[in-house]
Structures are given as structure tokens and as C-alpha cells.
Write a protein that holds these residues in place. Structure first.
Motif, short mmCIF file in Angstrom:
data_model
loop_
_atom_site.label_atom_id
_atom_site.label_comp_id
_atom_site.label_asym_id
_atom_site.label_seq_id
_atom_site.Cartn_x
_atom_site.Cartn_y
_atom_site.Cartn_z
N HIS A 29 54.89 -1.32 51.55
CA HIS A 29 55.66 -2.42 52.13
C HIS A 29 57.02 -2.53 51.46
CE1 HIS A 29 56.63 -6.42 53.70
NE2 HIS A 29 56.93 -6.75 52.47
N SER A 30 57.03 -2.45 50.13
CA SER A 30 58.29 -2.53 49.39
C SER A 30 59.20 -1.37 49.76
CB SER A 30 58.02 -2.53 47.89
OG SER A 30 57.25 -3.66 47.51
N ALA A 31 58.60 -0.18 49.94
CA ALA A 31 59.39 0.99 50.32
C ALA A 31 60.00 0.80 51.70
CB ALA A 31 58.51 2.24 50.29
N LEU A 32 59.23 0.23 52.62
CA LEU A 32 59.73 -0.01 53.97
C LEU A 32 60.88 -1.02 53.96
CD1 LEU A 32 56.43 -0.07 56.07
CD2 LEU A 32 58.11 1.76 55.90
N VAL A 33 60.75 -2.05 53.14
CA VAL A 33 61.83 -3.04 53.01
C VAL A 33 63.08 -2.35 52.49
CG1 VAL A 33 62.62 -5.08 51.76
CG2 VAL A 33 60.31 -5.02 52.71
N ALA A 80 59.35 -5.22 65.18
CA ALA A 80 59.02 -3.81 64.98
C ALA A 80 58.55 -3.57 63.54
CB ALA A 80 60.23 -2.94 65.30
N PHE A 81 59.19 -4.22 62.58
CA PHE A 81 58.81 -4.04 61.17
C PHE A 81 57.39 -4.53 60.93
CE2 PHE A 81 58.31 -5.61 56.86
CZ PHE A 81 58.73 -4.52 56.11
N LYS A 82 57.06 -5.71 61.45
CA LYS A 82 55.72 -6.25 61.24
C LYS A 82 54.65 -5.34 61.84
CE LYS A 82 56.94 -11.15 60.87
NZ LYS A 82 56.77 -12.52 61.44
N THR A 83 54.95 -4.78 63.01
CA THR A 83 54.00 -3.87 63.65
C THR A 83 53.90 -2.57 62.87
OG1 THR A 83 54.60 -4.82 65.80
CG2 THR A 83 53.40 -2.73 65.81
N LEU A 84 55.04 -2.03 62.48
CA LEU A 84 55.07 -0.77 61.75
C LEU A 84 54.34 -0.88 60.41
CD1 LEU A 84 56.17 2.13 61.53
CD2 LEU A 84 58.23 1.18 60.49
N ARG A 85 54.51 -2.00 59.74
CA ARG A 85 53.87 -2.20 58.44
C ARG A 85 52.36 -2.10 58.56
NH1 ARG A 85 54.86 -8.01 56.24
NH2 ARG A 85 53.52 -8.40 58.03
N GLU A 86 51.79 -2.60 59.64
CA GLU A 86 50.35 -2.54 59.83
C GLU A 86 49.89 -1.15 60.28
OE1 GLU A 86 48.41 -4.96 58.87
OE2 GLU A 86 50.15 -6.16 58.33
N VAL A 137 73.35 7.45 66.84
CA VAL A 137 73.85 8.13 65.65
C VAL A 137 73.65 7.26 64.41
CG1 VAL A 137 75.91 9.03 64.49
CG2 VAL A 137 75.50 9.56 66.90
N ALA A 138 73.96 5.97 64.54
CA ALA A 138 73.84 5.06 63.39
C ALA A 138 72.40 4.83 62.97
CB ALA A 138 74.51 3.73 63.72
N SER A 139 71.47 5.07 63.87
CA SER A 139 70.05 4.83 63.57
C SER A 139 69.40 5.99 62.82
CB SER A 139 69.27 4.58 64.86
OG SER A 139 69.12 5.78 65.61
N LEU A 140 70.00 7.17 62.88
CA LEU A 140 69.34 8.37 62.36
C LEU A 140 69.04 8.34 60.85
CD1 LEU A 140 71.13 11.15 64.45
CD2 LEU A 140 68.92 10.04 64.86
N PRO A 141 69.98 7.89 59.99
CA PRO A 141 69.63 7.83 58.56
C PRO A 141 68.45 6.91 58.28
CG PRO A 141 72.01 7.70 58.85
CD PRO A 141 71.41 7.55 60.21
N GLY A 142 68.45 5.74 58.91
CA GLY A 142 67.34 4.81 58.71
C GLY A 142 66.03 5.38 59.21
N LEU A 143 66.07 6.06 60.35
CA LEU A 143 64.85 6.68 60.89
C LEU A 143 64.34 7.76 59.95
CD1 LEU A 143 62.80 7.03 63.15
CD2 LEU A 143 64.43 8.53 64.32
N GLY A 144 65.25 8.54 59.39
CA GLY A 144 64.85 9.58 58.46
C GLY A 144 64.17 9.01 57.22
N LEU A 145 64.73 7.93 56.69
CA LEU A 145 64.12 7.28 55.52
C LEU A 145 62.74 6.74 55.84
CD1 LEU A 145 67.08 5.28 53.93
CD2 LEU A 145 65.82 7.17 52.90
N LEU A 146 62.61 6.10 56.99
CA LEU A 146 61.32 5.54 57.39
C LEU A 146 60.27 6.64 57.51
CD1 LEU A 146 62.47 2.91 60.05
CD2 LEU A 146 61.35 2.42 57.87
N MET A 147 60.63 7.73 58.13
CA MET A 147 59.68 8.83 58.30
C MET A 147 59.25 9.40 56.95
SD MET A 147 58.81 9.31 61.40
CE MET A 147 59.34 8.84 63.05
N TYR A 148 60.19 9.49 56.04
CA TYR A 148 59.88 10.03 54.71
C TYR A 148 58.82 9.18 54.01
CZ TYR A 148 60.41 11.25 49.79
OH TYR A 148 60.15 11.62 48.49
N PHE A 149 58.99 7.87 54.03
CA PHE A 149 58.04 7.01 53.33
C PHE A 149 56.75 6.80 54.11
CE2 PHE A 149 61.87 5.87 50.93
CZ PHE A 149 61.36 5.93 49.64
N LEU A 150 56.84 6.86 55.45
CA LEU A 150 55.63 6.70 56.24
C LEU A 150 54.67 7.86 56.04
CD1 LEU A 150 57.13 5.32 59.57
CD2 LEU A 150 55.57 4.11 58.04
#
Length: 214
Positions: A29-33, A80-86, A137-150
Motif C-alpha cells: 500500500h505504501s509503495a502504491l501511494v 481506481a486506487f482503492k480498487t487496485l489496492r485490493e 504520454v504523461a501517464s506512462l511513467p506512473g503506469l510503469g511504476l505501478l506495474m513494477y510494484f504490482l
């Protein structure tokens, strides 16, 4: 040899979160935040570099439009965050899709109160394509980080988890894009922002099926 039922297997895997095989739900959860905060910062930087802020960002007659864009996309990001976290942890309690109703209500209020007289196609011929492309384009870095931690979690639905990661990254980028968006029509917010976020959602689903599968 006893055969575990599917539910028992999921519960067993969930109970192992936090061992040497992966982070605990709290750490994830902390990583996702952290991913969210980093994603917003990077999205803002990319948008400022590509488009720049609108000159009349805080003007009385344009501030309400920006406010509604930011709040609507923030609400989408929170849902989306609340759903993704679960979804990130096996056995998580995934909330109902009704969690997205406030997003629709905010956009509806904007449409009803919109007196800008602006077209839903935007103020310039390429307004909609620029909006969509910039958000993606602006979403790609955040998506990459999320995938890494997920990948460190234990999702049992890689495609769905990836989709919500994409939705979260897209919503954050769309929220950041509001500071540059020069199109104030409520229908512009209703049509083009969701299309941009939807594309990132589909991209996240496609990536998730590959990188989040066990």
C-alpha cells in the motif's frame, strides 16, 4: 495427498504476503501511494514541458472549469486506487463499481452548470487529439511504476489489476493535464478525458496480462 480448494489456496497465498516472497499488504500500500505521488509529479512535468500551463489558469471565468476537471479526475483516481489496492493482494475485498458514481455526478454537475459556450470538440481543430495524446504520454511513467510494484504483490486477476493500474495512471495524468487544458466545455470533459483514460486502461490491461501473471 490432499488437494487444496481454490479459496483455500488463495487464502494461503494471501497469508504469505510479507514473507521473503513479497511485501506485506501494508508495505505494498505504501509503495502504491509512493507510485501515485511520483506519477503525479512526473505527469505534471511532462505536461508542462509538452504543452505548458494555460495563461488564464486562475482567472475567475475559467477557474471553475479547471476545478471540475481536477476534482472529477481526482475522484476517478481515488476510486481506481482503492480498487487496485485490493486487487493487488490475493483475497482482497474489491469494492463495488458504484465507487465510480461520484465521478459521473461531478461531470454531470459541470455539464449542467457549464455556461462557457465552448464546443465539445474543443477550442482548436486538434484540441481533442492533443488532449488524448498528452494524457497518454504523461501517464506512462506512473503506469510503469505501478506495474513494477504490482509484480511484488499476489494478484489473481492480472488483466483486471493491470486495467485498474492503467485507469489510475490515466486519471492522474488527466488531472495534471487540467492545468494546461484550454477547453472548458463540460462535454469536452465528458467525452475526451474518459477516452484518454480508457485507452490507458486498455494498455494497462494488456501489460498486466503479461507482467503480472504468476
Amino acid at each position: 495427498m490432499n488437494t487444496l480448494k481454490t479459496d483455500d489456496l488463495i487464502s494461503n497465498l494471501a497469508s504469505q504476503a510479507g514473507t521473503a516472497n513479497g511485501p506485506s499488504p501494508r508495505k505494498l500500500h505504501s509503495a502504491l501511494v509512493g507510485c501515485v505521488l511520483a506519477g503525479v509529479i512526473m505527469a505534471v512535468m511532462i505536461i508542462l514541458a509538452l504543452v505548458g500551463p494555460r495563461a488564464d489558469l486562475i482567472a475567475i471565468d475559467t477557474a471553475p472549469a479547471t476545478f471540475f476537471k481536477v476534482i472529477a479526475m481526482l475522484a476517478a483516481g481515488i476510486a481506481a486506487f482503492k480498487t487496485l489496492r485490493e486487487l493487488a493482494i490475493a483475497g482482497g475485498n474489491v469494492p463495488s463499481r458504484l465507487i465510480f458514481v461520484p465521478v459521473l455526478m461531478i461531470i454531470a454537475v459541470r455539464i449542467i452548470t457549464d455556461q462557457s459556450g465552448s464546443s465539445w470538440l474543443g477550442a482548436a481543430p486538434l484540441a481533442a487529439p492533443v488532449c488524448i495524446a498528452t494524457i497518454i504520454v504523461a501517464s506512462l511513467p506512473g503506469l510503469g511504476l505501478l506495474m513494477y510494484f504490482l509484480r511484488k504483490g499476489a494478484t489473481v486477476s492480472p488483466g483486471k489489476t493491470g486495467a485498474y493500474a492503467g485507469m489510475l495512471a490515466g486519471a492522474l495524468a488527466a488531472m495534471a493535464y487540467a492545468i494546461a487544458c484550454r477547453n472548458d466545455a463540460g462535454l469536452f470533459l465528458l467525452v475526451w478525458y474518459p477516452i484518454a483514460v480508457g485507452i490507458v486502461t486498455a494498455l494497462g490491461a494488456a501489460i498486466g496480462r503479461r507482467v503480472l501473471a504468476w
